[in-house]
Motif scaffolding. Structure first.
Motif, PDB file in Angstrom:
ATOM      1  N   GLN A   9       0.850  -1.195   0.000  1.00 31.29           N
ATOM      2  CA  GLN A   9       0.000   0.000   0.000  1.00 31.29           C
ATOM      3  C   GLN A   9       0.879   1.234   0.000  1.00 31.29           C
ATOM      4  O   GLN A   9       1.876   1.309   0.706  1.00 31.29           O
ATOM      5  N   LYS A  10       0.505   2.209  -0.816  1.00 32.66           N
ATOM      6  CA  LYS A  10       1.259   3.458  -0.849  1.00 32.66           C
ATOM      7  C   LYS A  10       0.911   4.287   0.380  1.00 32.66           C
ATOM      8  O   LYS A  10      -0.251   4.551   0.656  1.00 32.66           O
ATOM      9  N   LEU A  11       1.941   4.673   1.102  1.00 30.67           N
ATOM     10  CA  LEU A  11       1.740   5.448   2.324  1.00 30.67           C
ATOM     11  C   LEU A  11       2.368   6.831   2.148  1.00 30.67           C
ATOM     12  O   LEU A  11       3.573   6.996   2.196  1.00 30.67           O
ATOM     13  N   SER A  12       1.539   7.813   1.877  1.00 28.43           N
ATOM     14  CA  SER A  12       2.009   9.193   1.738  1.00 28.43           C
ATOM     15  C   SER A  12       0.845  10.115   2.049  1.00 28.43           C
ATOM     16  O   SER A  12      -0.253   9.675   2.358  1.00 28.43           O
ATOM     17  N   GLN A  13       1.082  11.398   1.939  1.00 31.98           N
ATOM     18  CA  GLN A  13       0.031  12.367   2.247  1.00 31.98           C
ATOM     19  C   GLN A  13      -1.129  12.272   1.268  1.00 31.98           C
ATOM     20  O   GLN A  13      -2.236  12.719   1.556  1.00 31.98           O
ATOM     21  N   ASN A  14      -0.880  11.687   0.093  1.00 30.85           N
ATOM     22  CA  ASN A  14      -1.927  11.614  -0.926  1.00 30.85           C
ATOM     23  C   ASN A  14      -2.813  10.377  -0.793  1.00 30.85           C
ATOM     24  O   ASN A  14      -3.754  10.202  -1.537  1.00 30.85           O
ATOM     25  N   TYR A  15      -2.476   9.478   0.125  1.00 33.76           N
ATOM     26  CA  TYR A  15      -3.238   8.254   0.275  1.00 33.76           C
ATOM     27  C   TYR A  15      -3.695   8.099   1.723  1.00 33.76           C
ATOM     28  O   TYR A  15      -2.913   8.288   2.645  1.00 33.76           O
ATOM     29  N   SER A  16      -4.954   7.713   1.874  1.00 35.08           N
ATOM     30  CA  SER A  16      -5.494   7.548   3.219  1.00 35.08           C
ATOM     31  C   SER A  16      -5.063   6.213   3.797  1.00 35.08           C
ATOM     32  O   SER A  16      -4.497   5.362   3.121  1.00 35.08           O
ATOM     33  N   PHE A  26      -7.896   2.748  -3.336  1.00 35.28           N
ATOM     34  CA  PHE A  26      -7.510   1.726  -4.301  1.00 35.28           C
ATOM     35  C   PHE A  26      -8.732   1.005  -4.867  1.00 35.28           C
ATOM     36  O   PHE A  26      -8.796   0.711  -6.067  1.00 35.28           O
ATOM     37  N   VAL A  27      -9.714   0.721  -4.009  1.00 35.93           N
ATOM     38  CA  VAL A  27     -10.943   0.078  -4.478  1.00 35.93           C
ATOM     39  C   VAL A  27     -11.645   0.972  -5.493  1.00 35.93           C
ATOM     40  O   VAL A  27     -12.131   0.493  -6.532  1.00 35.93           O
ATOM     41  N   LYS A  36      -3.305  -3.549  15.517  1.00 32.21           N
ATOM     42  CA  LYS A  36      -1.929  -3.309  15.982  1.00 32.21           C
ATOM     43  C   LYS A  36      -0.946  -2.889  14.883  1.00 32.21           C
ATOM     44  O   LYS A  36       0.266  -2.909  15.100  1.00 32.21           O
ATOM     45  N   LEU A  37      -1.459  -2.476  13.714  1.00 32.05           N
ATOM     46  CA  LEU A  37      -0.582  -1.937  12.676  1.00 32.05           C
ATOM     47  C   LEU A  37      -0.519  -0.429  12.846  1.00 32.05           C
ATOM     48  O   LEU A  37      -1.547   0.237  12.995  1.00 32.05           O
ATOM     49  N   ASN A  38       0.690   0.122  12.829  1.00 29.28           N
ATOM     50  CA  ASN A  38       0.796   1.576  12.996  1.00 29.28           C
ATOM     51  C   ASN A  38       0.681   2.290  11.650  1.00 29.28           C
ATOM     52  O   ASN A  38       0.580   1.659  10.591  1.00 29.28           O
ATOM     53  N   LYS A  39       0.706   3.607  11.675  1.00 28.91           N
ATOM     54  CA  LYS A  39       0.426   4.415  10.483  1.00 28.91           C
ATOM     55  C   LYS A  39       1.433   4.228   9.354  1.00 28.91           C
ATOM     56  O   LYS A  39       1.107   4.465   8.184  1.00 28.91           O
ATOM     57  N   ILE A  40       2.651   3.847   9.685  1.00 26.64           N
ATOM     58  CA  ILE A  40       3.674   3.738   8.638  1.00 26.64           C
ATOM     59  C   ILE A  40       3.792   2.304   8.096  1.00 26.64           C
ATOM     60  O   ILE A  40       4.633   2.032   7.245  1.00 26.64           O
ATOM     61  N   GLU A  41       2.949   1.403   8.559  1.00 23.43           N
ATOM     62  CA  GLU A  41       2.962   0.036   8.055  1.00 23.43           C
ATOM     63  C   GLU A  41       1.847  -0.160   7.024  1.00 23.43           C
ATOM     64  O   GLU A  41       0.722   0.309   7.236  1.00 23.43           O
ATOM     65  N   PRO A  42       2.134  -0.838   5.911  1.00 20.72           N
ATOM     66  CA  PRO A  42       1.076  -1.129   4.935  1.00 20.72           C
ATOM     67  C   PRO A  42      -0.041  -1.940   5.567  1.00 20.72           C
ATOM     68  O   PRO A  42       0.217  -2.858   6.342  1.00 20.72           O
ATOM     69  N   LYS A  43      -1.269  -1.568   5.252  1.00 22.57           N
ATOM     70  CA  LYS A  43      -2.418  -2.318   5.761  1.00 22.57           C
ATOM     71  C   LYS A  43      -2.793  -3.454   4.808  1.00 22.57           C
ATOM     72  O   LYS A  43      -3.480  -4.386   5.180  1.00 22.57           O
ATOM     73  N   TYR A  44      -2.339  -3.326   3.573  1.00 27.49           N
ATOM     74  CA  TYR A  44      -2.628  -4.355   2.575  1.00 27.49           C
ATOM     75  C   TYR A  44      -1.538  -4.324   1.499  1.00 27.49           C
ATOM     76  O   TYR A  44      -0.751  -3.371   1.394  1.00 27.49           O
ATOM     77  N   TYR A  45      -1.501  -5.384   0.721  1.00 22.33           N
ATOM     78  CA  TYR A  45      -0.590  -5.472  -0.429  1.00 22.33           C
ATOM     79  C   TYR A  45      -1.423  -5.683  -1.686  1.00 22.33           C
ATOM     80  O   TYR A  45      -2.531  -6.230  -1.643  1.00 22.33           O
ATOM     81  N   SER A  46      -0.875  -5.246  -2.797  1.00 22.84           N
ATOM     82  CA  SER A  46      -1.528  -5.434  -4.092  1.00 22.84           C
ATOM     83  C   SER A  46      -0.726  -6.441  -4.909  1.00 22.84           C
ATOM     84  O   SER A  46       0.474  -6.263  -5.127  1.00 22.84           O
ATOM     85  N   ILE A 102      -5.383  -8.092  -7.100  1.00 24.93           N
ATOM     86  CA  ILE A 102      -5.718  -8.729  -5.826  1.00 24.93           C
ATOM     87  C   ILE A 102      -5.328  -7.805  -4.682  1.00 24.93           C
ATOM     88  O   ILE A 102      -4.206  -7.296  -4.638  1.00 24.93           O
ATOM     89  N   ILE A 103      -6.269  -7.579  -3.774  1.00 24.16           N
ATOM     90  CA  ILE A 103      -6.000  -6.839  -2.541  1.00 24.16           C
ATOM     91  C   ILE A 103      -5.896  -7.866  -1.423  1.00 24.16           C
ATOM     92  O   ILE A 103      -6.865  -8.583  -1.148  1.00 24.16           O
TER      93      ILE A 103
END
Length: 341
Positions: free
Chosen positions: A8-15, A21-22, A63-73, A208-209
């Motif tokens: 997952q892209k983690l930046s100011q432009n992505y929630s 992504f959906v 238990k995932l913090n803000k800088i960890e991807p929540k999902y993979y594509s 695939i998500i």
């Protein structure tokens, strides 16, 4: 077959939500009638709504913090040869996707409650897409770019002459404009290929998500782990860790061949792409060892990427030329998430 795994892209432009992504994956449905929508599916169900995907993935992030991807594509990109082999059949591609995700689970060198990870531990949602658009990294866009740039200049010049802002001969400018449009190297039905234009031919692929957390929302499963399959001592216990990407890509390829009886040519294989990147001369030497029939198919496939291949048993200078251009073709294919043959 070309597969990618990206976090997952983690930046100011992505929630922090998967909703962005959906929404992106819903782009083809915007032009379809309600009865023709391509909905999500997973290992156990069909016709799953986008809202279900968002709710399930967003809720599975304990238990995932803000800088960890929540999902993979994960993207599965069959070649045109592979799509033709299965008749571009959506049910066949969904069946294959479910088998690939079984291999994905098995590739983790992890255990949950003392048992190897299996498909029941994986939370994912997949979707079939049928179209691809030309990107800035595509060879056609790059080679058309100088012509497109000059065409825009001339069209702008015609507008200024028409408005009386500058002096000029519109007929002469239009003649030059016509020449450039004819000379532009890449067109579809006479129209110059530009960025964003849809590609011709079979372009079916699967997105695939997959959740970073297991289905119980208790364990973190990262295919982006820097660790290869290994064991480490933690808190006085031996713990397995790691994910073997090479193994996953190879298994996914073999699964397709076995499932559909596909006779894979060397240049289509993951091993070939890996060999080319690490040992390009060995890659080309292997081409020379193929049978006459296999060579013909291999060079046909490579030729469809836009590459002119010198004759076999070539000189060192010709080999250098061939490798340079083959590398360019493969790199463009990788950036475009499709090898394109």
């Amino acid at each position: 077959m070309y597969l990618t795994i990206t976090p997952q892209k983690l930046s100011q432009n992505y929630s922090q939500s998967v909703s962005y992504f959906v929404s992106y994956l819903e782009k083809e449905n915007k032009s379809r009638e309600s009865g023709q929508l391509e909905l999500f599916f997973n290992q156990y169900g069909e016709n799953l709504n986008p809202s279900t995907v968002i709710q399930e993935i967003d809720a599975n992030t304990a238990k995932l913090n803000k800088i960890e991807p929540k999902y993979y594509s994960i993207t599965i990109n069959p070649s045109r040869h592979e799509l033709k082999h299965v008749g571009n059949n959506i049910d066949s591609l969904k069946k294959y996707t479910r088998e690939v995700m079984k291999e994905y689970a098995r590739t983790f060198n992890r255990e949950i409650n003392g048992k190897p990870i299996n498909i029941t531990d994986i939370k994912y949602f997949a979707k079939v897409e049928h179209q691809r658009s030309f990107k800035g990294t595509d060879r056609e866009i790059k080679e058309n770019a100088p012509y497109v740039k000059e065409i825009k200049k001339l069209e702008n010049k015609i507008r200024k002459v028409s408005r009386g802002e500058i002096k000029g001969n519109i007929r002469a400018i239009e003649k030059e404009l016509h020449r450039l449009k004819l000379e532009a190297p890449h067109k579809i039905n006479g129209e110059i290929i530009r960025q964003g234009m849809g590609k011709e031919g079979l372009q079916t692929h699967i997105h695939i998500i997959v959740s970073r957390k297991d289905a119980s929302n208790s364990y973190s499963l990262s295919p982006g782990s820097k660790y290869r399959s290994s064991e480490v001592m933690m808190h006085g216990k031996i713990v397995k860790r790691g994910f073997e990407r090479d193994q996953f890509f190879e298994k996914a390829e073999k699964t397709f061949d076995k499932l559909f009886g596909y006779n894979r040519n060397y240049v289509e294989s993951y091993l070939a792409r890996k060999t080319f990147i690490k040992q390009p001369k060995q890659y080309y030497a292997h081409l020379n060892t193929l049978s006459v029939v296999e060579k013909r198919i291999a060079f046909q496939i490579l030729g469809q990427t836009g590459i002119s291949i010198p004759h076999l048993n070539i000189t060192p200078n010709q080999l250098s030329f061939a490798l340079k251009h083959l590398k360019k073709a493969l790199e463009v294919g990788i950036r475009s998430s499709s090898i394109g043959y």
